[in-house]
Design a protein around this motif. Structure first.
Motif, PDB file in Angstrom:
ATOM      1  N   TRP A  36      -3.607   0.521  -6.057  1.00  0.00           N
ATOM      2  CA  TRP A  36      -3.035   1.108  -5.053  1.00  0.00           C
ATOM      3  C   TRP A  36      -2.108   1.180  -3.794  1.00  0.00           C
ATOM      4  O   TRP A  36      -2.534   0.463  -3.635  1.00  0.00           O
ATOM      5  N   ARG A  38       0.905   1.144  -1.012  1.00  0.00           N
ATOM      6  CA  ARG A  38       1.385   2.729  -0.064  1.00  0.00           C
ATOM      7  C   ARG A  38       2.552   2.559   0.018  1.00  0.00           C
ATOM      8  O   ARG A  38       2.855   1.489   0.584  1.00  0.00           O
ATOM      9  N   ARG A  45       6.971  -1.178   0.622  1.00  0.00           N
ATOM     10  CA  ARG A  45       5.285  -0.316  -0.034  1.00  0.00           C
ATOM     11  C   ARG A  45       4.672  -1.187   0.236  1.00  0.00           C
ATOM     12  O   ARG A  45       4.764  -2.970   0.573  1.00  0.00           O
ATOM     13  N   TYR A  94       1.140   7.888  -2.008  1.00  0.00           N
ATOM     14  CA  TYR A  94       1.106   6.507  -2.842  1.00  0.00           C
ATOM     15  C   TYR A  94       1.010   6.362  -3.945  1.00  0.00           C
ATOM     16  O   TYR A  94       0.799   7.747  -4.861  1.00  0.00           O
ATOM     17  N   GLY A 112       3.786   8.680  -7.651  1.00  0.00           N
ATOM     18  CA  GLY A 112       3.241   8.775  -6.628  1.00  0.00           C
ATOM     19  C   GLY A 112       2.862  10.029  -6.545  1.00  0.00           C
ATOM     20  O   GLY A 112       3.718  11.295  -7.122  1.00  0.00           O
TER      21      GLY A 112
END
Length: 119
Positions: A36, A38, A45, A94, A112
């Motif tokens: 993951w 974000r 990112r 995310y 996302g």
């Protein structure tokens, strides 16, 4: 082709919890590592967490250690990210990702899911 579809984001208050899901499908999906990431508004990112398929070893960025748990259900080709004690700094989009066969590149990405934490 591999498809990754995230779900579970939303608007919550600080201190709340969310569980994000990432369902994988497509060409013999067997990526050994999923993760993951974000991206907060105006920021790059960043990596959040990852998990290895072979031995379920997990990695977390320091800012979520103790508050996040990544897990996977190989039978369902689904990866989860449990986020607890959410903070406004956790706000962002995310995205789920899967590493390629060489194990060297995050090659597959979902679209996302938005997580917004209000203070």
């Amino acid at each position: 082709q591999v498809q990754l579809v995230e779900s579970g984001g939303g608007l919550v208050q600080a201190g709340a919890s969310l569980r994000l899901s990432c369902a994988a499908s497509g060409r013999t999906f067997s990526s050994n590592r999923m993760g993951w990431f974000r991206q907060a508004p105006g920021k790059e990112r960043e990596f959040v967490a990852s998990i290895r398929r072979s031995d379920s070893i997990t990695y977390y960025t320091d800012s979520v250690k103790g508050r996040a748990t990544i897990s996977r259900d190989n039978a369902k080709n689904t990866v989860y990210l449990q986020l607890n004690s959410l903070k406004p700094a956790d706000t962002g989009v995310y995205s789920c990702a899967a590493i390629d066969a060489s194990g060297s590149r995050w090659a597959y990405w979902g679209q996302g899911t938005q997580v917004t934490v209000s203070s």
